[in-house]
Design a protein around this motif. Structure first.
Motif, PDB file in Angstrom:
ATOM      1  N   ALA A  85     -65.280 -89.172 -26.835  1.00 18.39           N
ATOM      2  CA  ALA A  85     -64.330 -90.024 -27.549  1.00 18.39           C
ATOM      3  C   ALA A  85     -64.848 -90.497 -28.900  1.00 18.39           C
ATOM      4  O   ALA A  85     -64.377 -91.488 -29.428  1.00 18.39           O
ATOM      5  N   PRO A  87     -65.373 -91.010 -32.805  1.00 20.76           N
ATOM      6  CA  PRO A  87     -64.421 -90.925 -33.928  1.00 20.76           C
ATOM      7  C   PRO A  87     -64.672 -89.664 -34.752  1.00 20.76           C
ATOM      8  O   PRO A  87     -65.777 -89.121 -34.763  1.00 20.76           O
ATOM      9  N   ASP A  90     -67.583 -91.204 -38.558  1.00 23.79           N
ATOM     10  CA  ASP A  90     -68.238 -92.447 -38.167  1.00 23.79           C
ATOM     11  C   ASP A  90     -68.643 -93.219 -39.422  1.00 23.79           C
ATOM     12  O   ASP A  90     -69.750 -93.075 -39.938  1.00 23.79           O
ATOM     13  N   GLN A 105     -60.550 -94.221 -41.547  1.00 21.00           N
ATOM     14  CA  GLN A 105     -60.874 -94.266 -40.121  1.00 21.00           C
ATOM     15  C   GLN A 105     -59.610 -94.514 -39.283  1.00 21.00           C
ATOM     16  O   GLN A 105     -59.408 -93.881 -38.260  1.00 21.00           O
ATOM     17  N   THR A 106     -58.753 -95.405 -39.744  1.00 16.49           N
ATOM     18  CA  THR A 106     -57.509 -95.710 -39.028  1.00 16.49           C
ATOM     19  C   THR A 106     -56.585 -94.496 -38.981  1.00 16.49           C
ATOM     20  O   THR A 106     -56.020 -94.174 -37.935  1.00 16.49           O
ATOM     21  N   LEU A 108     -57.415 -91.298 -39.329  1.00 20.09           N
ATOM     22  CA  LEU A 108     -58.021 -90.250 -38.503  1.00 20.09           C
ATOM     23  C   LEU A 108     -57.917 -90.573 -37.018  1.00 20.09           C
ATOM     24  O   LEU A 108     -57.708 -89.680 -36.191  1.00 20.09           O
ATOM     25  N   GLU A 109     -58.047 -91.826 -36.669  1.00 19.89           N
ATOM     26  CA  GLU A 109     -57.901 -92.218 -35.261  1.00 19.89           C
ATOM     27  C   GLU A 109     -56.466 -91.985 -34.796  1.00 19.89           C
ATOM     28  O   GLU A 109     -56.233 -91.529 -33.676  1.00 19.89           O
ATOM     29  N   GLU A 110     -55.506 -92.259 -35.645  1.00 20.08           N
ATOM     30  CA  GLU A 110     -54.098 -92.005 -35.315  1.00 20.08           C
ATOM     31  C   GLU A 110     -53.880 -90.505 -35.088  1.00 20.08           C
ATOM     32  O   GLU A 110     -53.195 -90.099 -34.143  1.00 20.08           O
ATOM     33  N   ARG A 112     -56.204 -88.269 -34.248  1.00 23.78           N
ATOM     34  CA  ARG A 112     -56.941 -87.888 -33.032  1.00 23.78           C
ATOM     35  C   ARG A 112     -56.132 -88.254 -31.789  1.00 23.78           C
ATOM     36  O   ARG A 112     -56.018 -87.475 -30.847  1.00 23.78           O
ATOM     37  N   GLN A 113     -55.524 -89.440 -31.801  1.00 19.59           N
ATOM     38  CA  GLN A 113     -54.716 -89.880 -30.674  1.00 19.59           C
ATOM     39  C   GLN A 113     -53.494 -88.977 -30.496  1.00 19.59           C
ATOM     40  O   GLN A 113     -53.131 -88.631 -29.371  1.00 19.59           O
TER      41      GLN A 113
END
Length: 143
Positions: A85, A87, A90, A105-106, A108-110, A112-113
Motif C-alpha cells: 500500500a 504511495p 513518497d 500526493q493527493t 496520485l492517491e486518488e 491509485r485508489q
C-alpha cells in the motif's frame, strides 16, 4: 503504475493452478510452462501459501493447488497484497521544499485508489472466462 514481477508471477501461478485443479501442480512444471525462474516462483508460492490462496504439499507426491474458490479471490485485494500500500510518490521521504503546499500526493492517491477500485470489481474467475486462455492453460495436462 507498473505491477511488479512478483505480482505478475502470482497471477500466473493462480491462473495455472485454477485451470489444472484436478491435480496438484508442481513448481517445476509451472516454471517450465512460463519459462520463469524457479527461485522467483518459490518465493511467490510461499507468499500465496501464507496468505491462504494456495495449499502446498511437500514430499515426493507434493505440489500446490488453489485453496479458495476462484470466485472468492478478488483482484484488488490480491494485487494490494502483492504490491503493498505504499504511495506512488513518497513526498516525505526526501527533502522537498513543496511538501507543505503540493497537491501531487493527493492526486496520485486518488488515481491509485481508482486503480484498486477497478481491480476490485473482478475476481480470478472473471479473468479465466476467456476460452483461448483456458485452452492454453488446460492443454498443459495433455502435453
Amino acid at each position: 503504475m507498473q505491477l511488479s514481477r512478483f505480482t505478475d508471477y502470482s497471477l500466473r501461478v493462480l491462473f495455472y493452478v485454477t485451470l489444472n485443479s484436478n491435480r496438484l501442480a508442481t513448481l517445476s512444471e509451472i516454471a517450465q510452462f512460463y519459462d520463469i525462474s524457479l527461485e522467483h516462483l518459490r518465493k511467490v508460492v510461499h507468499a500465496l501459501g501464507k496468505s491462504g490462496h494456495l495449499e502446498t504439499f511437500r514430499g515426493k507426491n507434493g505440489g500446490i493447488r488453489l485453496a479458495l474458490a476462484p470466485e472468492s479471490i478478488n483482484l484488488g485485494t490480491l494485487i494490494l497484497l502483492t504490491e503493498g500500500a505504499a504511495p506512488l510518490v513518497d513526498c516525505l521521504r526526501g527533502p522537498c521544499r513543496l511538501v507543505t503546499s503540493c497537491t501531487l500526493q493527493t492526486v496520485l492517491e486518488e488515481a491509485r485508489q481508482a486503480f484498486f477500485d477497478t481491480l476490485s470489481k473482478y475476481t480470478l474467475a472473471d479473468l479465466l472466462t476467456h476460452k483461448p486462455l483456458r485452452d492454453e492453460l488446460i492443454a498443459v495436462e495433455s502435453a
